[in-house]
Write a protein that holds these residues in place. Structure first.
Motif, PDB file in Angstrom:
ATOM      1  N   ARG A   1      -1.664   2.445   0.052  1.00 17.98           N
ATOM      2  CA  ARG A   1      -0.879   1.613   0.959  1.00 17.98           C
ATOM      3  C   ARG A   1      -1.054   2.013   2.417  1.00 17.98           C
ATOM      4  O   ARG A   1      -0.734   1.228   3.316  1.00 17.98           O
TER       5      ARG A   1
ATOM      6  N   LYS B   1       6.290  -0.655   4.045  1.00 15.34           N
ATOM      7  CA  LYS B   1       6.283  -1.782   3.108  1.00 15.34           C
ATOM      8  C   LYS B   1       6.519  -3.100   3.835  1.00 15.34           C
ATOM      9  O   LYS B   1       5.883  -4.104   3.531  1.00 15.34           O
TER      10      LYS B   1
ATOM     11  N   LEU C   1       3.294  -3.935   5.695  1.00 14.54           N
ATOM     12  CA  LEU C   1       2.236  -4.440   4.828  1.00 14.54           C
ATOM     13  C   LEU C   1       2.449  -5.921   4.511  1.00 14.54           C
ATOM     14  O   LEU C   1       1.489  -6.699   4.449  1.00 14.54           O
TER      15      LEU C   1
ATOM     16  N   ALA D   1      -3.448  -3.081  -0.980  1.00 17.33           N
ATOM     17  CA  ALA D   1      -2.461  -2.219  -0.324  1.00 17.33           C
ATOM     18  C   ALA D   1      -1.058  -2.792  -0.490  1.00 17.33           C
ATOM     19  O   ALA D   1      -0.096  -2.051  -0.753  1.00 17.33           O
TER      20      ALA D   1
ATOM     21  N   TYR E   1       0.255  -2.193  -4.035  1.00 18.09           N
ATOM     22  CA  TYR E   1       0.684  -0.815  -4.294  1.00 18.09           C
ATOM     23  C   TYR E   1       1.667  -0.312  -3.240  1.00 18.09           C
ATOM     24  O   TYR E   1       1.811   0.898  -3.059  1.00 18.09           O
ATOM     25  N   ARG E   2       2.367  -1.221  -2.590  1.00 17.89           N
ATOM     26  CA  ARG E   2       3.269  -0.823  -1.503  1.00 17.89           C
ATOM     27  C   ARG E   2       4.443   0.018  -1.988  1.00 17.89           C
ATOM     28  O   ARG E   2       5.018   0.800  -1.219  1.00 17.89           O
TER      29      ARG E   2
END
Length: 272
Positions: A15, A126, A129, A206, A209-210
């Protein structure tokens, strides 16, 4: 508020590390050709002309020969207005000032990726992202839509004083084959476009898989686990080989019963 950057070890996490890799790709992508066009014309019976277009005002390949061909139907390379290109824009050409801003768009998206990767805590990482992925897809989608619109505009504002009269308006596609007069063109994406698509793919991973600190080293096992999970799901929700064998066997038995029990079965024919 004092900013505390993440430890370098955290950049082994998908991430954080993947947005950095994606940012590097987005910086390199505009240097490479974004779009290829292969052209065949009766004026060049033994040669296929090639054009390579970049995200900034530059056309490589046989652009001079193509300009001479396009002149016959009144189709001209666009005028980027702000950034002088490597050809002389025709006065009748469509103005496309946003072409000059292409590198800035890629640089902004890449910088946003670095900004997100260096978020000081997990919550902001998060959120970043999510915004990064949505923003990148939006920016690049708008760019593609703008390019296609400008191609439509250029193909429908042909020079009325062109030597070849009566050519209908047309829209060169971003991907595909098209014919205008005696010119056949095939459009394909270039290495820069594919690199951009790969960068978006890394941002998707990314984002996926945050919520976990999974690292690059964990990725092979996680992918293998996903594949095994998919196989298990397929085994559970589809008919296996054994079941097909059983069903085929039942069918054969049923056919046999129908053969023996029918009015014209072997018993009756044998009596004949």
């Amino acid at each position: 508020m004092n900013y505390e950057p993440p430890d370098l070890g955290e950049f082994t996490q998908l991430r954080r590390g993947l947005p950095v890799v994606a940012a590097v790709m987005l910086v390199v992508a505009p240097i490479l050709p974004m779009w290829h066009i292969a052209v065949n014309a009766v004026q060049y019976p033994d040669t296929t002309l090639h054009l390579h277009l970049h995200a900034y005002p530059f056309i490589g390949g046989d652009y001079e020969e193509m300009a001479a061909l396009n002149k016959y139907i009144g189709f001209y390379y666009p005028d980027p207005v702000i950034w002088p290109p490597n050809y002389e824009p025709h006065p009748y050409a469509v103005d496309v000032p946003e072409w000059s801003l292409g590198p800035l768009a890629f640089a902004a998206v890449a910088a946003a990726g670095l900004f997100v990767a260096f978020a000081p805590d997990t919550d902001r990482l998060k959120k970043g992202l999510t915004y990064q992925l949505a923003g990148t897809v939006t920016v690049l989608t708008v760019m593609l839509a703008d390019i296609q619109y400008r191609l439509y505009q250029a193909g429908h504002t042909l020079d009325p004083d062109a030597p070849v009269m009566g050519v209908d308006g047309f829209t060169p596609p971003l991907w595909g084959t098209y014919e205008v007069a005696n010119i056949t063109s095939r459009s394909r994406f270039g290495a820069g476009a594919y690199l951009t698509a790969l960068a978006i793919g890394l941002l998707v991973v990314a984002f996926y898989y945050r919520d976990t600190p999974a690292t690059f080293g964990d990725l092979p096992d996680r992918v293998a686990g996903r594949i095994e999970g998919a196989r298990g799901w397929l085994d559970e929700h589809t008919v296996g080989d054994d079941e097909w064998d059983d069903r085929e066997g039942d069918g054969r038995e049923g056919d046999g019963r129908r053969e023996h029990d029918g009015p014209s079965g072997p018993g009756a024919s044998g009596g004949d």
